[in-house]
Scaffold this motif. Structure first.
Motif, short mmCIF file in Angstrom:
data_model
loop_
_atom_site.label_atom_id
_atom_site.label_comp_id
_atom_site.label_asym_id
_atom_site.label_seq_id
_atom_site.Cartn_x
_atom_site.Cartn_y
_atom_site.Cartn_z
N PRO A 159 -34.16 38.40 -19.71
CA PRO A 159 -34.94 38.26 -18.48
C PRO A 159 -35.96 37.13 -18.52
O PRO A 159 -36.64 36.92 -19.51
CB PRO A 159 -35.65 39.61 -18.37
CG PRO A 159 -35.77 40.10 -19.78
CD PRO A 159 -34.56 39.58 -20.49
N THR A 160 -36.00 36.37 -17.42
CA THR A 160 -37.07 35.41 -17.20
C THR A 160 -37.52 35.55 -15.75
O THR A 160 -36.71 35.84 -14.86
CB THR A 160 -36.63 33.95 -17.45
OG1 THR A 160 -35.63 33.59 -16.50
CG2 THR A 160 -36.09 33.76 -18.86
N GLU A 161 -38.80 35.33 -15.53
CA GLU A 161 -39.36 35.44 -14.18
C GLU A 161 -38.68 34.46 -13.23
O GLU A 161 -38.40 34.78 -12.07
CB GLU A 161 -40.88 35.20 -14.27
CG GLU A 161 -41.61 35.22 -12.94
CD GLU A 161 -41.82 33.82 -12.37
OE1 GLU A 161 -42.27 33.75 -11.21
OE2 GLU A 161 -41.54 32.85 -13.08
N ARG A 162 -38.38 33.26 -13.70
CA ARG A 162 -37.78 32.23 -12.84
C ARG A 162 -36.43 32.67 -12.31
O ARG A 162 -36.11 32.50 -11.13
CB ARG A 162 -37.64 30.93 -13.64
CG ARG A 162 -37.10 29.76 -12.84
CD ARG A 162 -37.18 28.49 -13.66
NE ARG A 162 -36.29 28.52 -14.80
CZ ARG A 162 -35.06 28.01 -14.79
NH1 ARG A 162 -34.59 27.42 -13.70
NH2 ARG A 162 -34.30 28.06 -15.86
N VAL A 163 -35.60 33.24 -13.19
CA VAL A 163 -34.26 33.68 -12.77
C VAL A 163 -34.35 34.83 -11.77
O VAL A 163 -33.67 34.85 -10.74
CB VAL A 163 -33.43 34.09 -14.01
CG1 VAL A 163 -32.16 34.83 -13.59
CG2 VAL A 163 -33.07 32.86 -14.84
N GLY B 186 -34.35 45.79 -23.20
CA GLY B 186 -35.68 45.82 -23.81
C GLY B 186 -35.90 44.58 -24.67
O GLY B 186 -34.99 43.82 -24.95
N GLY B 187 -37.14 44.36 -25.08
CA GLY B 187 -37.44 43.22 -25.94
C GLY B 187 -38.74 42.57 -25.52
O GLY B 187 -39.32 42.90 -24.48
N PRO B 188 -39.23 41.62 -26.31
CA PRO B 188 -40.53 41.01 -26.04
C PRO B 188 -40.58 40.24 -24.72
O PRO B 188 -41.65 40.09 -24.14
CB PRO B 188 -40.72 40.06 -27.24
CG PRO B 188 -39.36 39.85 -27.82
CD PRO B 188 -38.61 41.11 -27.55
N ALA B 189 -39.43 39.76 -24.22
CA ALA B 189 -39.44 39.00 -22.96
C ALA B 189 -39.86 39.85 -21.78
O ALA B 189 -40.36 39.33 -20.77
CB ALA B 189 -38.06 38.40 -22.72
#
Length: 198
Positions: A142-146, A159-162
């Motif tokens: 996951p990225t905010e831009r996408v 899940g994960g740090p992103a």
């Protein structure tokens, strides 16, 4: 009871198998997305978002979908789009030894997008358009831009740090669950609603 069968078939269940690997199920029909090599899980269809070129022979199996194309299995439409890395990408390097693909699954009334396992948008604008405003979007990295660009009603994140970064940038706390069970009428009118499956 035919009405009961119809009611059951309209429920979508999305379950994580491991990071970037999921099972989608509606009634008795199931799709495995990137199942691990040693998995004993069985599905009506297996979708792979990244496959080394020397292993594409697996696609000869009609139940395995790899790469671009239009597919239909038991009334479920699956459209694959090759999503090669853009030369300008800085967060993911182009890998000429593999096929990278994203998909749109049309099952019952739902449109479900499945992104490849990179943090980047596809470079082709028409592919971005097809993946925009899906009911549910599976976003392995996951990225905010996408998420903002594709504007799904629900974004499913591994899940994960992103995740914490996305939550902060989007100003919302993701709902966390071990699976998503949802009917079409329960999908929000607007999004994106963030849900972490882990």
């Amino acid at each position: 009871n035919d009405m009961l069968k119809l009611w059951v078939s309209l429920i979508m269940v999305i379950t994580p198998i491991e990071p970037a690997s999921f099972r989608l199920q509606s009634g008795t029909f199931s799709i495995l997305v990137n199942p691990p090599a040693n998995s004993r899980m069985k599905g009506d269809v297996t979708i792979r978002t990244s496959v080394p070129l020397d292993e594409t022979g697996e696609a000869a199996d009609e139940s395995v979908i790899v790469g671009a194309g239009e597919y239909e299995v038991q009334g479920v439409r699956i459209t694959g789009y090759n999503t090669p890395a853009s030369p300008a990408e800085t967060t993911a390097k182009a890998d000429p030894t593999s096929i990278r693909s994203s998909y749109v699954v049309e099952i019952e009334q739902m449109r479900i997008g499945i992104l490849d396992g990179t943090p980047d948008l596809p470079k082709e604008e028409d592919v971005i358009e097809q993946l925009t405003e899906t009911d549910i979007l599976v976003v392995p990295v996951p990225t905010e831009r996408v998420i903002r660009r594709l504007q799904p009603k629900i974004a499913i994140l591994s899940g994960g740090p992103a995740v914490k970064t996305v939550e902060k940038e989007m100003g919302q706390t993701a709902e966390r669950a071990d699976k998503l069970t949802i009917k079409y009428k329960e999908i929000p009118a607007t999004g994106p609603k963030l849900i972490v499956l882990e």
